[in-house]
Scaffold this active site. Structure first.
Site, PDB file in Angstrom:
ATOM      1  N   ALA A 213      18.458  38.264  10.249  1.00 33.56           N
ATOM      2  CA  ALA A 213      19.600  38.687  11.063  1.00 33.56           C
ATOM      3  C   ALA A 213      19.971  40.128  10.741  1.00 33.56           C
ATOM      4  CB  ALA A 213      20.793  37.772  10.825  1.00 33.56           C
ATOM      5  N   ASP A 214      20.545  40.792  11.731  1.00 33.52           N
ATOM      6  CA  ASP A 214      21.044  42.152  11.538  1.00 33.52           C
ATOM      7  C   ASP A 214      22.260  42.348  12.431  1.00 33.52           C
ATOM      8  OD1 ASP A 214      20.760  44.824  10.353  1.00 33.52           O
ATOM      9  OD2 ASP A 214      20.446  45.454  12.424  1.00 33.52           O
ATOM     10  N   THR A 215      23.336  42.865  11.862  1.00 34.11           N
ATOM     11  CA  THR A 215      24.559  43.093  12.611  1.00 34.11           C
ATOM     12  C   THR A 215      24.824  44.583  12.719  1.00 34.11           C
ATOM     13  OG1 THR A 215      25.476  40.999  11.830  1.00 34.11           O
ATOM     14  CG2 THR A 215      27.049  42.590  12.716  1.00 34.11           C
TER      15      THR A 215
END
Length: 186
Positions: free
Chosen positions: A68-70
């Site tokens: 995941a990457d925000t």
């Protein structure tokens, strides 16, 4: 049941998965998080999430790897983690009184199956004074967070309203991730 692997060192993502009752292990790998110039923000978040999942994956059908990457997008600009206190203050000044998007890209890999998606939430900040910004930056909280704030911490005092998935803003759209895990477990 397949083994769940979280390809992230983020304490927030660990907490969200644990809260959802997901039993998982951590397996991280260093990845180049640079994105080609001109990449759309949605795709940028997906690309980095995919890099993280691929780096941690062993192409094993008995496990599901989650990357995941925000990112925070304000005025067409991707705001990553601040370089220093001055950068954090500049980001917060940009977000003051305005709406921005928080995009979390997610990639799940199970053997030769892959699911990549991005979730978007909108956040509006109150108008912030220079003193409020300085006081928040001095807490140190902004320094390891995209957009220089954490909605789950003291940054909650900056937020006037949100639209969309709160947990996406924290760092993982956990309900959608759980549904994707369920699909891949079949």
């Amino acid at each position: 049941m397949k083994k769940i692997i979280l390809a992230s060192a983020s304490p927030r993502r660990r907490e969200l998965l644990a809260t959802a009752g997901i039993d998982f292990e951590i397996r991280t790998a260093e990845v180049d998080e640079s994105i080609p110039e001109g990449t759309e923000p949605l795709r940028a978040a997906e690309m980095t999430a995919e890099k993280k999942a691929l780096a941690a994956s062993r192409a094993d059908a008995s496990e599901i790897v989650i990357g995941a990457d925000t990112i925070v997008v304000a005025k067409g600009r991707i705001l990553g983690k601040p370089r220093d206190k001055a950068d954090a203050a500049a980001m917060l000044a940009m977000l003051s009184g305005a709406e921005h998007e928080v995009i979390t890209g997610v990639c799940l890999i199970c053997g030769d199956k892959k699911s990549v998606f991005a979730q978007v939430s909108r956040v509006k900040f109150y108008d912030l004074t220079a003193e409020e910004i300085e006081k928040y930056v001095e807490t140190g909280e902004p320094m390891d967070k995209a957009g220089a704030y954490g909605i789950q911490g003291r940054g909650c005092t900056l937020v006037e309203k949100i639209e969309g998935d709160y947990f996406n803003i924290v760092g993982l759209p956990v309900a959608r991730v759980c549904r994707e895990i369920e699909k891949m477990s079949r």
